[in-house]
Design an enzyme around this catalytic site. Structure first.
Site, short mmCIF file in Angstrom:
data_model
loop_
_atom_site.label_atom_id
_atom_site.label_comp_id
_atom_site.label_asym_id
_atom_site.label_seq_id
_atom_site.Cartn_x
_atom_site.Cartn_y
_atom_site.Cartn_z
N THR A 148 0.82 -1.19 -0.01
CA THR A 148 0.20 -0.04 0.07
C THR A 148 0.91 1.19 0.05
O THR A 148 2.10 1.22 0.32
CB THR A 148 -0.99 0.03 1.04
OG1 THR A 148 -0.15 0.14 2.48
CG2 THR A 148 -1.71 -1.19 1.48
N ALA A 191 3.27 -1.10 4.74
CA ALA A 191 2.53 0.03 5.18
C ALA A 191 3.62 1.30 5.19
O ALA A 191 4.65 1.19 5.81
CB ALA A 191 1.96 0.02 6.40
N VAL A 199 7.45 -2.28 7.16
CA VAL A 199 7.22 -0.74 7.22
C VAL A 199 7.95 -0.14 5.65
O VAL A 199 9.18 -0.51 5.47
CB VAL A 199 8.23 -0.28 8.33
CG1 VAL A 199 8.24 1.25 8.11
CG2 VAL A 199 7.65 -0.86 9.65
N LYS A 200 7.36 0.64 5.10
CA LYS A 200 7.66 1.14 3.81
C LYS A 200 8.36 2.43 3.79
O LYS A 200 7.83 3.23 4.42
CB LYS A 200 6.48 0.97 2.73
CG LYS A 200 6.84 1.26 1.42
CD LYS A 200 5.70 1.05 0.63
CE LYS A 200 5.80 1.12 -0.80
NZ LYS A 200 4.33 0.84 -1.36
N LEU A 201 9.50 2.53 3.55
CA LEU A 201 10.64 4.00 3.55
C LEU A 201 10.98 4.42 2.16
O LEU A 201 11.24 3.72 1.33
CB LEU A 201 11.64 3.63 4.53
CG LEU A 201 11.36 2.99 5.99
CD1 LEU A 201 12.61 2.41 6.55
CD2 LEU A 201 10.66 4.29 6.84
#
Length: 217
Positions: free
Chosen positions: A27, A56, A82-84
Site C-alpha cells: 500500500t 505500510a 515498514v515502507k520507507l
C-alpha cells in the site's frame, strides 16, 4: 516469483487471496486515499486477510519521525513491512528498524546505486519502479536486471520487489529476469489469465460440444 497485490481494496485482496494468488500486499498514501479509510483500520484488516508481508508506508520525511511512525505501524500486526522512501533519512530509518528486527521495504527506487545502498542498510525488500521509468522512455526492466546482477554478485539477501507494474508484459519480463516479487494492481493480475486464443479455442470447443447433444451432468 511471489505475487503481491498493490491495493488497499480489501475485497479485491480477499478475492485474489482465495485463489491462492496473494503472497503479500503493498500500500501507499495514494492507495489509502483511494480507499477512503483510516490507515490503521484498513491495514489491520488487510493483515487479517493475508499471512504474507503487508507494506505500510510512513509519511514523515525526517529519519527520527520515520522511525517513530515505522514502530507505530509495526505494532499493527506481525506481518507488517515498514515502507520507507529511498532518501538518506529513509536509509537511516531502514538501518535502525531492520536492526530492531522489523521488515523494511525501501520504495521509490530508480537506480541500481540506490538499490545497493538499500541492501547495505538492511532492507528486506527494494522496490524499483518500472512503469515510471518507462514513462521517461527508459527501460525499467533493465534496472531490475542490473539490481539482480549486483545482489547476486555480493550475496545480498534483500528481495527485489518489482513495482509500478502496469502491464502483463511487465510481469513476464520481471519473472524472466529473476525478480523475487512483483506487486501489481488487481486488474493487472486478473489480466494474466487472458489470451485471445484461449477465448477463441474455448468458443470452438463449446460450439462443437453443443453439436454432440451430450451432457456431463
Amino acid at each position: 516469483m511471489k505475487f503481491f497485490v498493490d491495493t488497499a481494496d480489501t475485497q479485491a485482496i480477499a478475492e485474489l487471496n482465495d485463489l491462492g494468488m496473494v503472497d503479500g500486499v503493498t500500500t501507499n498514501p495514494s492507495l489509502i486515499l483511494k480507499s477512503g479509510r483510516d490507515i490503521i483500520e484498513v491495514t489491520k484488516e488487510i493483515c487479517g486477510i493475508v499471512s504474507g508481508p503487508v507494506s505500510a508506508e510512513v509519511v514523515a520525511l525526517e529519519a527520527e519521525a520515520m522511525i517513530a511512525e515505522g514502530r507505530k505501524l509495526a505494532e499493527i500486526a506481525e506481518n507488517i513491512t515498514v515502507k520507507l522512501p529511498l532518501t538518506w533519512d529513509g536509509l537511516k530509518a531502514c538501518k535502525t528498524l531492520s536492526d530492531e528486527g522489523k521488515m523494511v521495504n525501501v520504495t521509490l527506487c530508480f537506480s541500481a546505486n540506490q538499490a545497493l545502498l538499500a541492501a547495505k542498510a538492511g532492507a528486506s525488500f527494494i522496490s524499483p519502479f518500472i512503469g515510471r521509468l518507462d514513462d521517461m522512455s527508459l527501460d525499467g526492466c533493465e534496472l531490475i536486471e542490473d539490481i539482480r546482477t549486483i545482489y547476486d554478485n555480493y550475496g545480498f539477501g534483500t528481495e527485489i520487489l518489482a513495482a509500478s507494474i502496469r502491464t502483463v508484459n511487465h510481469v513476464q519480463q520481471v519473472a524472466l529476469i529473476g525478480a523475487d516479487v512483483m506487486t501489481a494492481p488487481p486488474e493487472v493480475i486478473q489480466k494474466l489469465a487472458s489470451h485471445p486464443l484461449t477465448d477463441k479455442g474455448l468458443q470452438q470447443f463449446m460450439s462443437d460440444w453443443e453439436k454432440t447433444g451430450q451432457k456431463i451432468l
